[in-house]
Design a protein around this motif. Sequence first.
Motif, PDB file in Angstrom:
ATOM      1  N   GLY A 254       1.147  -1.156  -0.098  1.00 24.41           N
ATOM      2  CA  GLY A 254       0.440  -0.001   0.279  1.00 24.41           C
ATOM      3  C   GLY A 254       1.354   0.892  -0.019  1.00 24.41           C
ATOM      4  N   GLY A 255       1.723   1.102   0.394  1.00 20.89           N
ATOM      5  CA  GLY A 255       2.787   2.587   0.282  1.00 20.89           C
ATOM      6  C   GLY A 255       3.280   2.732  -0.879  1.00 20.89           C
ATOM      7  N   THR A 256       3.600   0.966  -1.754  1.00 21.18           N
ATOM      8  CA  THR A 256       4.172   2.200  -2.749  1.00 21.18           C
ATOM      9  C   THR A 256       3.028   2.831  -3.432  1.00 21.18           C
ATOM     10  OG1 THR A 256       6.433  -0.144  -2.611  1.00 21.18           O
ATOM     11  CG2 THR A 256       4.832   0.425  -5.099  1.00 21.18           C
ATOM     12  N   LEU A 257       1.513   2.008  -3.505  1.00 17.80           N
ATOM     13  CA  LEU A 257       0.683   2.648  -4.273  1.00 17.80           C
ATOM     14  C   LEU A 257      -0.051   3.852  -3.867  1.00 17.80           C
ATOM     15  CD1 LEU A 257      -1.871  -0.720  -4.164  1.00 17.80           C
ATOM     16  CD2 LEU A 257      -0.211   0.529  -6.030  1.00 17.80           C
ATOM     17  N   ALA A 258       0.844   4.500  -3.090  1.00 17.83           N
ATOM     18  CA  ALA A 258       0.842   5.582  -2.325  1.00 17.83           C
ATOM     19  C   ALA A 258       1.831   6.598  -3.361  1.00 17.83           C
ATOM     20  CB  ALA A 258       1.058   5.720  -0.878  1.00 17.83           C
TER      21      ALA A 258
ATOM     22  N   LEU B 220      -2.661  11.034  -7.611  1.00 23.49           N
ATOM     23  CA  LEU B 220      -3.675  11.626  -7.991  1.00 23.49           C
ATOM     24  C   LEU B 220      -4.450  12.568  -7.353  1.00 23.49           C
ATOM     25  CD1 LEU B 220      -5.548   8.129  -8.370  1.00 23.49           C
ATOM     26  CD2 LEU B 220      -5.027  10.053 -10.774  1.00 23.49           C
ATOM     27  N   ALA B 221      -3.773  12.808  -6.267  1.00 28.80           N
ATOM     28  CA  ALA B 221      -4.780  13.575  -5.244  1.00 28.80           C
ATOM     29  C   ALA B 221      -4.261  14.666  -6.069  1.00 28.80           C
ATOM     30  CB  ALA B 221      -3.675  13.298  -3.477  1.00 28.80           C
ATOM     31  N   THR B 222      -2.818  14.805  -6.293  1.00 32.14           N
ATOM     32  CA  THR B 222      -1.665  16.753  -7.066  1.00 32.14           C
ATOM     33  C   THR B 222      -2.792  17.225  -8.001  1.00 32.14           C
ATOM     34  OG1 THR B 222       0.270  15.200  -6.220  1.00 32.14           O
ATOM     35  CG2 THR B 222       0.382  17.318  -7.597  1.00 32.14           C
ATOM     36  N   ALA B 223      -2.772  15.543  -8.824  1.00 33.59           N
ATOM     37  CA  ALA B 223      -3.829  16.192  -9.391  1.00 33.59           C
ATOM     38  C   ALA B 223      -5.647  16.811  -9.565  1.00 33.59           C
ATOM     39  CB  ALA B 223      -4.185  14.688 -10.690  1.00 33.59           C
ATOM     40  N   ALA B 224      -5.702  15.682  -8.470  1.00 32.88           N
ATOM     41  CA  ALA B 224      -6.904  17.005  -7.926  1.00 32.88           C
ATOM     42  C   ALA B 224      -7.151  18.463  -7.026  1.00 32.88           C
ATOM     43  CB  ALA B 224      -7.175  15.588  -7.411  1.00 32.88           C
ATOM     44  N   GLY B 225      -5.833  17.984  -6.610  1.00 34.06           N
ATOM     45  CA  GLY B 225      -5.200  19.666  -6.296  1.00 34.06           C
ATOM     46  C   GLY B 225      -5.856  20.861  -6.941  1.00 34.06           C
ATOM     47  N   HIS B 226      -4.609  20.085  -8.422  1.00 34.85           N
ATOM     48  CA  HIS B 226      -4.678  21.487  -9.297  1.00 34.85           C
ATOM     49  C   HIS B 226      -5.474  21.823  -9.981  1.00 34.85           C
ATOM     50  CE1 HIS B 226       0.379  20.016  -9.648  1.00 34.85           C
ATOM     51  NE2 HIS B 226      -0.022  21.176  -8.260  1.00 34.85           N
TER      52      HIS B 226
ATOM     53  N   LEU C 290       4.628  12.513 -11.363  1.00 35.22           N
ATOM     54  CA  LEU C 290       5.302  12.089 -10.333  1.00 35.22           C
ATOM     55  C   LEU C 290       5.102  10.212 -10.380  1.00 35.22           C
ATOM     56  CD1 LEU C 290       3.790  15.077  -7.596  1.00 35.22           C
ATOM     57  CD2 LEU C 290       6.158  13.839  -8.377  1.00 35.22           C
ATOM     58  N   PHE C 291       3.474  10.172 -11.242  1.00 32.49           N
ATOM     59  CA  PHE C 291       2.970   8.788 -11.346  1.00 32.49           C
ATOM     60  C   PHE C 291       4.191   8.580 -12.352  1.00 32.49           C
ATOM     61  CE2 PHE C 291       0.387   5.764 -14.421  1.00 32.49           C
ATOM     62  CZ  PHE C 291      -0.067   5.039 -13.556  1.00 32.49           C
ATOM     63  N   ALA C 292       4.381   9.230 -13.314  1.00 35.32           N
ATOM     64  CA  ALA C 292       5.995   8.023 -13.939  1.00 35.32           C
ATOM     65  C   ALA C 292       6.956   7.984 -13.104  1.00 35.32           C
ATOM     66  CB  ALA C 292       6.176   8.995 -14.839  1.00 35.32           C
ATOM     67  N   TYR C 293       7.050   9.080 -12.263  1.00 33.11           N
ATOM     68  CA  TYR C 293       8.252   8.588 -11.008  1.00 33.11           C
ATOM     69  C   TYR C 293       7.673   6.824  -9.993  1.00 33.11           C
ATOM     70  CZ  TYR C 293      11.748   9.872  -7.139  1.00 33.11           C
ATOM     71  OH  TYR C 293      12.649   9.372  -6.444  1.00 33.11           O
TER      72      TYR C 293
END
Length: 442
Positions: free
Chosen positions: A161-165, A172-178, A300-303
């Motif tokens: 779950g940590g890796t998936l975070a 996803l949370a960053t995209a939602a924030g933007h 960040l997703f690619a990273y």
Amino acid sequence: MSFTAPITLPPLGDGQGRPGSTPGPFPWVGLIALAAAVFLSVTSEMLPTGLLPDMSRSLGVSEAQVGLLVSWFAFTVVLTSTSLAHLTRRLPRHGLIVLVLVVLAVSNVLTAVAPNYAFMVGGRILGGMAHGLFWAVVGAYAAHLVPREQIGRAVAITVSGGTLAFVLGVPLATAAGHLLGWRLSFIALAVLMLLGAVVVWRFLPHVSHYGARRTDAEATEATEATEAAEAAALAAAEPAAVPALETAAEPRRDPTMPAVILLCSITALTMVGHYTFYTYIAPFLIDGMGVDGAAVAPLLFAYGIAGAVGLVLSGTVFGPRPQLGLVIGIAVSAISVSVLALFASTLPVAIGAFVLWGLAFGTLPPLLQTRLLRTASRRIRDTASAIYTTAFNAGIGGGALLGAALLNTVGMPAVPLAYIGILSLAFVLVIVSHAVTCRRAV
């Protein structure tokens, strides 16, 4: 990134926390519920890194100050996790995880509605306390759900779950924030935390744990099972029980402790270097590489995807050879960040170096812990894991703090250079630690 935690091994059991019975079916649903809780907790910890410029403009503070929210969170974990774990040692583990998720939800709501920076720091401190207690419970909980021979599998599922975070949660949370604003991103995460608490309450099996009060019959059964396991497998139980396994012939001071301390120092140093730069990666991507703010989440997703590949490599290619994996992982991390810093304005090269950095660094945390557990003697593995977790979180907080200091004094160009210098020192210490370990083995 605090998704590695000390794991206390229970006696042989039936997969539901009852020692000495026939193993039941593998508890996939319960472990997936735990993995979901880990996903939400780690996403909550690291979310400010993706929304740093937005939060900085909204609150009227510098990007360095927003980055320090990661330090407040991590240092709170370091300072409070042990004492909170001790104070709650007799509480039911199941209810404690549910409570922790609710407190994390409250922390995210406080962050979302914060009228000023000081109020937000208070919300993050509350979240850090809950996060530290969460990690004091979650690893051992996974171990209590399964027989001893399945513990590695159960823990791997939980910490995934940590890796998936990093792969999905933070991007996803960053995209939602933007798209919706950073405050709504934290509110959405809080709602997910509450849903996660319901999932854990409904689907996670209850377990017995060593801190709870038991009936005489339960205590006798547990004692007999523990003695049988110790005789058959020389297994370690809770840290408090370890001295009972010692004999008069064993030295009081464990000879592997100096190597453990050195490896934990390498862990702290590596995390300081990483979070000196990664905490402020959003402003580097926007100002240093010239990408649009909307491109931060996909990068960040690619990273994160690359980091997941690195995690797989650490368990397959480098699992039997953790020393080689550490040397390669640290060297490639330093080289890729060097290329990223030198060619930041050349986007194809910079993006390639950025993704390679994610892959290389993804191998390091699991390999560091593997080296640690291979180096530590059986009787101090719990203690070694606790020191490792403290070093890991101290490195996260220290790195964000150092990055803030560099931003406020010499500016962003110095941040990746600091990362390279710190990782170079860690590289030297990895070589030294291997020599020390080999010398003691002779």
